[in-house]
Write a protein that holds these residues in place. Structure first.
Motif, PDB file in Angstrom:
ATOM      1  N   GLU A  86       0.819  -1.223   0.000  1.00 27.04           N
ATOM      2  CA  GLU A  86       0.000   0.000   0.000  1.00 27.04           C
ATOM      3  C   GLU A  86       0.848   1.266   0.000  1.00 27.04           C
ATOM      4  N   ARG A 136      -7.428   5.428  -5.972  1.00 29.88           N
ATOM      5  CA  ARG A 136      -6.698   4.181  -6.128  1.00 29.88           C
ATOM      6  C   ARG A 136      -5.502   4.364  -7.059  1.00 29.88           C
ATOM      7  N   GLN A 165      -6.125  -2.706  -2.283  1.00 37.44           N
ATOM      8  CA  GLN A 165      -6.694  -1.359  -2.362  1.00 37.44           C
ATOM      9  C   GLN A 165      -8.136  -1.326  -1.843  1.00 37.44           C
ATOM     10  N   VAL A 215       1.120   3.095  -3.246  1.00 40.22           N
ATOM     11  CA  VAL A 215      -0.075   3.867  -3.607  1.00 40.22           C
ATOM     12  C   VAL A 215      -0.017   5.244  -2.954  1.00 40.22           C
TER      13      VAL A 215
END
Length: 335
Positions: free
Chosen positions: A91, A315, A303, A94
């Motif tokens: 993550e 996202r 996500q 992201v």
């Protein structure tokens, strides 16, 4: 006789010098790669096996492994160039991408495919169900961490609202959670191995559920590097990925005991039987990825979890944040 003795001594010295020289040349021939890991856990057994079994050396690499102590610190090291490769929750890529950085972090190999935490209570409970958490005090980790977000995801799957149904404490840092629980805080806590097994041995806590089993397959702990580093060092990335895949293959075919012995040097404080117990937990629940390829499905599930926790409202694109070229090549060439 004296001349013969001198000759033997000189021969031994010469052999010793040659050995040192060859050994030095071998070490000098290895390319050093600096890697920062998010935490130190038996959850990462394939990585430690790749080191202890010499798979990195086979690929011409020397790994300098340091403890990052948190996703944010690992990613800071990667983006600043202090380390070459970050080993952390997927993550993180992201978050960085959404900041608008040009030289963002890209995942190139996955190591684990499930959450590695266990729910620990104060008493053994073989008949545990998640509804028993209602009204209880729970230490769950920082809200933006994958540990807490996956736990929240599992609670929702079991019809539990973390904010309404229990008293969730998200203020305690990951490394301090076990200490807080042992100090009397909370009725339950989520922990990784080897901490969970150590607490069971001490009688201060008992595993009642596996969060990884409950959450299922998801892009979890993976290797990432700056886009520019990957572009400039494709050979290093390929060799590193090859070594990781060899480690994954090795733990897949090895017994609990063999794995425990191979990684014991990384957990010298543990008794071998306790290490075997922790290894068994992870191996039995299929925690380790079979290959370093991170699938789009698992990335999107990650996500889903992060989005459900309210941590992101945008996202990240799989085709930009995940490069499976190196992993696919490793799988194709290594049998």
């Amino acid at each position: 006789m004296l001349k013969k003795s001198k000759f033997i001594i000189l021969a031994v010295l010469l052999l010793a010098l040659i050995t040192v020289f060859v050994s030095g040349c071998r070490e000098e021939g290895l390319t050093k790669v600096k890697v920062s890991e998010v935490t130190h856990s038996i959850f990462y057994a394939p990585q430690y096996a790749a080191i202890s079994q010499g798979f990195f050396e086979e690929e011409g690499l020397e790994v300098e492994l340091t403890l990052g102590d948190g996703n944010d610190k690992v990613m800071t090291g990667v983006l600043s160039g202090q380390v070459d490769i970050g080993f952390s929750g997927s993550e993180s890529t992201v978050y960085v991408y959404n900041e608008g950085r040009d030289d963002y972090a890209i995942t190139f190999a996955q190591l684990t495919q499930k959450d590695g935490s266990f729910l620990v209570g104060r008493e053994p409970d073989p008949d545990f169900t998640f509804d028993k958490l209602k009204g209880k005090d729970v230490i769950g980790g920082h809200k933006s961490g994958m540990l807490a977000m996956t736990f929240d995801w599992v609670l929702k799957k079991n019809g539990i609202d973390a904010e309404k149904d229990l008293n969730m404490d998200n203020s305690i840092h990951f490394s301090a959670m076990a200490g807080a629980f042992q100090g009397g805080q909370g009725d339950y806590v989520t922990l990784f191995e080897p901490v969970a097994t150590a607490m069971e041995k001490e009688g201060t806590g008992y595993v009642v559920a596996s969060i990884g089993n409950e959450s299922g397959i998801v892009a979890y702990t993976a290797y990432n590097a700056r886009k520019s580093f990957i572009e400039e060092n494709p050979e290093i990335i390929q060799k590193f990925t090859n070594a990781i895949y060899k480690g994954q293959l090795w733990v897949e075919k090895s017994s609990y005991e063999e794995i425990a012995k191979a990684i014991h040097e990384f957990f010298p404080e543990m008794e071998i039987e306790d290490l075997i117990k922790a290894v068994k937990r992870y191996k039995d629940q299929d925690s380790w990825s079979k290959t370093p390829v991170m699938t789009k499905e698992s990335f999107e599930t990650m996500q889903d979890i992060v989005e459900s926790a309210g941590v992101i409202d945008k996202r990240g694109p799989y085709d930009k944040l995940v490069n499976i070229e190196f992993a696919e090549k490793a799988v194709e060439q290594i049998k």
